[in-house]
Design a protein around this motif. Structure first.
Motif: not given
Length: 191
Positions: A71-81, A136-152
């Motif tokens: 969870x601490x990595x989340x702000x790092x992922x969301x920062x930037x373009x 998912x909430x921060x990116x404005x995408x459905x949870x299924x898409x975030x879960x699919x990215x994690x599965x990838x």
């Protein structure tokens, strides 16, 4: 009721709290375990648990031997373009798994969740609540898409670091990022 304050004599309190947390998370899952319940099982006041670990999430990370707090990595992922989040996710995963010392706890966790339903439930609840739903909430995408990215990404690290499939093992991080980042970007970009 647990006594307030520091216990007399040599302290093994931190380790007792971690042991109680592991039992509680294993038996009740991440969602079912409570700070008060863990503190009571360890024979301490909940304030002492907060003193040592801060939050339930931080205690879980320590109890499960995570090399980092996801969870601490989340702000790092969301920062930037926003158009580079796929690359940031790919690079983070590869950096975490590329370090042999950091990889060991992840490998142990994967083996555990693959063979133990309680472990799978515990990890699923933690990851959904603290990382996937927030992303998912921060990116404005459905949870299924975030879960699919994690599965990838989990599939990638399984083939590269567990199965050790030669094309992936031999590839550089940059080569893998070039292939996988656009796919992750697609999952993590609102339609």
């Amino acid at each position: 009721m647990a006594r307030a304050g520091r216990r007399p004599g040599p302290t093994e309190t931190r380790e007792q709290i971690i042991a109680a947390a592991r039992r509680a998370f294993a038996e009740q899952g991440y969602d079912g375990a409570t700070v008060r319940g863990i503190a009571a099982e360890a024979g301490v006041n909940a304030a002492l648990l907060h003193h040592f670990f801060g939050t339930k999430q931080q205690l879980f990370v320590v109890a499960m031997n995570f090399p980092i707090d996801p969870a601490e990595q989340l702000p790092l992922l969301l920062s930037g373009p926003p158009e580079q989040i796929g690359e940031r996710v790919a690079r983070l995963f590869l950096a975490l798994w590329g370090d042999p010392a950091g990889r060991a706890p992840f490998l142990a966790m994967l083996r555990s969740v693959a063979s133990n339903e309680q472990a799978a439930t515990m990890l699923r609840q933690f990851m959904v609540r603290t990382v996937l739903a927030r992303l998912a909430e921060a990116r404005g995408v459905p949870p299924l898409r975030v879960t699919a990215a994690a599965a990838q990404m989990i599939g990638l690290v399984m083939l590269r670091y567990v199965v050790q499939a030669p094309p992936l093992v031999d590839a550089t991080d940059d080569e893998i990022v070039e292939l996988i980042a656009p796919v992750l970007q697609n999952y993590l970009t609102p339609e």
